[in-house]
Design an enzyme around this catalytic site. Sequence first.
Site, short mmCIF file in Angstrom:
data_model
loop_
_atom_site.label_atom_id
_atom_site.label_comp_id
_atom_site.label_asym_id
_atom_site.label_seq_id
_atom_site.Cartn_x
_atom_site.Cartn_y
_atom_site.Cartn_z
N CYS A 296 -7.43 -0.99 1.35
CA CYS A 296 -6.39 -1.52 2.24
C CYS A 296 -6.98 -1.83 3.60
O CYS A 296 -7.68 -1.01 4.20
CB CYS A 296 -5.27 -0.48 2.37
SG CYS A 296 -4.01 -0.92 3.58
N CYS B 171 -5.18 0.84 6.33
CA CYS B 171 -5.43 2.29 6.36
C CYS B 171 -6.74 2.67 5.69
O CYS B 171 -7.14 3.83 5.74
CB CYS B 171 -4.27 3.06 5.74
SG CYS B 171 -4.15 2.95 3.94
N CYS C 227 0.84 -1.20 0.00
CA CYS C 227 0.00 0.00 0.00
C CYS C 227 0.88 1.24 0.00
O CYS C 227 1.79 1.36 0.81
CB CYS C 227 -0.90 -0.01 1.23
SG CYS C 227 -1.91 1.48 1.40
N CYS D 217 0.35 3.12 3.53
CA CYS D 217 0.82 2.64 4.84
C CYS D 217 1.83 1.50 4.73
O CYS D 217 2.25 0.97 5.75
CB CYS D 217 -0.38 2.19 5.69
SG CYS D 217 -1.15 0.67 5.09
N CYS E 251 -8.51 -5.45 -9.91
CA CYS E 251 -8.09 -4.40 -10.82
C CYS E 251 -7.64 -3.20 -9.99
O CYS E 251 -8.47 -2.48 -9.43
CB CYS E 251 -9.27 -4.04 -11.74
SG CYS E 251 -8.86 -2.85 -13.02
ZN LIG Z 1 -2.83 1.07 3.48
#
Ligand SMILES: [Zn+2]
Length: 145
Positions: free
Chosen positions: A109, A112, A61, A64, A132
């Site tokens: 995510c 976060c 991510c 984060c 995607c």
């Molecule tokens: Zn994240």
Amino acid sequence: MNKLFGGRAATSDESFPVAHSEEEWRRRLSPEQFRVLRGHGTERAGASPLNAEHRPGTFVCAGCLRPLFASDQKFESGTGWPSFTAPLPDAVETSEDRSLWMTRTEVHCGACGGHLGHVFPDGPAPTGQRYCMNGVAMQFQPREG
Ligand SMILES: [Zn+2]
């Protein structure tokens, strides 16, 4: 929450382990990262260098650094967005997205809450899933050694 979410309740009433104010996210992210991750945006197809990323490693991510996808889950979807058959265990969460006059499954995510992309049930075997993803919402970490 803020008006960028356009009234979507999907993530605004949840709390995530990684939480920052909108101002803090703006400081941490590039404008394009902020637009996608925190504003539920979509990058232009073909825009991400991660489309051509084929080294072994992990996609994390951009907000984060939580590991999201392994390189061996990536496949060529031809869509112009980095696509995966499955996320790493417990890496992401999903919610229903009714924007753009259709119902899609939004992927964010799990740490976060940042918006990553959508998952569609038209992927290849063995999962039949196509995650995607917006490349700008992720960073690639090559496997060491
Ligand atoms: Zn994240």
